[in-house]
Design an enzyme around this catalytic site. Sequence first.
Site, mmCIF file in Angstrom:
data_model
loop_
_atom_site.group_PDB
_atom_site.id
_atom_site.type_symbol
_atom_site.label_atom_id
_atom_site.label_comp_id
_atom_site.label_asym_id
_atom_site.label_seq_id
_atom_site.Cartn_x
_atom_site.Cartn_y
_atom_site.Cartn_z
ATOM 1 C CG ASP A 68 -31.362 17.081 12.150
ATOM 2 O OD1 ASP A 68 -31.045 16.813 10.953
ATOM 3 O OD2 ASP A 68 -30.677 17.461 12.982
ATOM 4 N N GLY A 69 -36.071 16.660 12.675
ATOM 5 C CA GLY A 69 -37.182 15.885 13.133
ATOM 6 C C GLY A 69 -38.005 15.632 12.051
ATOM 7 C CG ASN A 88 -31.862 10.134 15.013
ATOM 8 O OD1 ASN A 88 -31.131 9.739 14.043
ATOM 9 N ND2 ASN A 88 -32.202 11.031 15.470
ATOM 10 C CG ASP A 138 -30.631 7.605 34.451
ATOM 11 O OD1 ASP A 138 -30.932 7.048 35.524
ATOM 12 O OD2 ASP A 138 -30.320 8.847 34.049
#
Length: 536
Positions: free
Chosen positions: A297-298, A379, A409
Amino acid sequence: MDLDCGKRQNGSIHACSQRSMEEHLQETSIGDGDAHLVEFSEAMRAVKKALRQVSESKARALDEAAEWRRKYEMEHLRAAILEQKQKKREQYIDQSPPDSWSPAEPLDSEKSDPENGEESPVGSVNGWLPPHSNSECCKREGICTQQILRSHSGSTSNMSLLTRAPQAAEKASFRLQWGCAGKKDSRNHTHDVVSFECGNITTASRSSKQITLVWNSPPQSVFILCKPSASDVTAICKEMIRWLKEEKGIGVYVEPSMKRELLDDSSYFRCVQACETEQEVHEVHTKVDLVITLGGDGTVLWAANMFKGPVPPVVSFSMGSLGFMTPFRSDRYKDCLQTLIKGPVYITLRHRLHCQIIRNPEAVKEGDDPCEETHLVLNEIAIDRGMSSFLTNLECYCDDIFLTSVQGDGLILSTPSGSTAYSLAAGGSMVHPQVPGILFTPICPHSLSFRPLILPEYVTIRVQVPRNSRGQAWASFDGKDRQQLNEGDALLCHMSAWPVPAACDIESTTDFLQSVRDGLHWNLRKRQGSEGPTSN
Ligand SMILES: NC(=O)c1ccc[n+]([C@@H]2O[C@H](COP(=O)([O-])OP(=O)(O)OC[C@H]3O[C@@H](n4cnc5c(N)ncnc54)[C@H](O)[C@@H]3O)[C@@H](O)[C@H]2O)c1
Ligand SMILES: Nc1ncnc2c1ncn2[C@@H]1O[C@H](COP(=O)(O)OP(=O)(O)OP(=O)(O)O)[C@@H](O)[C@H]1O
């Protein structure tokens, strides 16, 4: 005016008068029968209270003034950006059509399909439409995606994304067809979701249907992008180049690092082209018909990031661990490519988010641009607390309406394609990539009631780091290009008009559900046996 300084001075004056009054009250002893002193001390208390109220309301007013000023400056900046965009749009609309288009000729969308006698859908990409003919469909950029994903030879444009060098060969043309449940839609694609006839509202003509890409002429060149430092990927890449050249007569582009690797192996690969300069990378969408990714996917994210505007259809072979966006098997690349080159091909239009950091105008040096370079993400944009151990505090606005303050966060603004990545890990829902929307997913919020949201695709989200924020914030784009956001900085985000058209192995929904089941093992549980107690 230095507001903080004014506030400090005012604060210290009131603090002094309060202190002296308290000292006076402590020093004054009140005897039982001394009515005067009691009265005096009560009066002093009342004065003290009044002074405290004045000082508090003054501080509030100063804070409010600072906040209004910040809002005014942000609005001013936004207006300037909008004006700039409008100018660019007008420039684009003013351009005369290229030589290849003549107003006397029927447009592709008006021509009938010689093969089946049906009307070609609006997604036809063979010719040039007048730039304003579809201006309604992609209002933000003022450019219809369909106008750009086609041959550009002979066109002249002064927009950097559209500038291009002379081409050796014409790009293959294709058209897009919209259908439903495997059936081709006989009607033209329409952007109207709701139609109103005889007083009845209907959504029978939805825009997000199955999309098929049909080649009008065979593809002639491909761009192969490979995961780096992976011997199995390089081996397949070499095989694929030879097969494409020798069996299919298709030209190949690769990245410069891959070209060097190929040339180290054999001089045969001199025939392969590489985009060496930034300008060549900018123009590559005008030269290649298909993008092939070999990796996980990267590598798909890497490929998407190379295209800052239109993206040619992307074919992703799975050579990673998860492969959510890589539906094709690399060991069967010949069969897959054969089918894809022939067409028709089901595609998933993977929407991207356009985002821009706007720096606090007060902190920007004179002459510097407060608007930073834009990013297009496939993404998500993640805003987190970085190395800081404090909570992040992010003020979020949706179309300038205050949405919420994120204390935790961080926050993820995700596309539907990214819904199965970081957003999923933070508790967001999984969303089919063809569902139009922006996911708003908090990361570890310090609140019991902060549920993730999905907002419509047409909104603009603004995330603002307040001036009095204790913690830091860092933005990352598809997990890369981390940038610090300081007090008063903002991030603007909206859906881009440039999706990634990803080729499907079977079809969009089947591929998605298969990835959810096989990749993430969604709701995997041993089936309960039939024997045992029953409800009757
Ligand atoms: N806690 C988390 O889950 C977490 C944390 C940081 C980043 N990420 C994700 O990693 C992405 C960057 O990917 P990378 O390959 O460059 O980094 P990477 O090598 O660290 O891989 C991240 C993992 O996320 C998976 N992934 C990426 N996109 C996906 C998608 N759309 N659907 C399902 N899974 C997906 C990849 O297959 C890989 O296994 C970011 O965009 C972010 O979504 C996830
Ligand atoms: N052509 C490229 N050039 C430089 N870096 C790349 C390229 N393609 C991918 N990368 C980077 O390499 C890293 C690993 O790639 P990829 O995710 O495709 O492989 P993987 O980690 O083995 O697979 P998976 O993501 O399925 O686990 C990613 O961070 C990605 O950004």
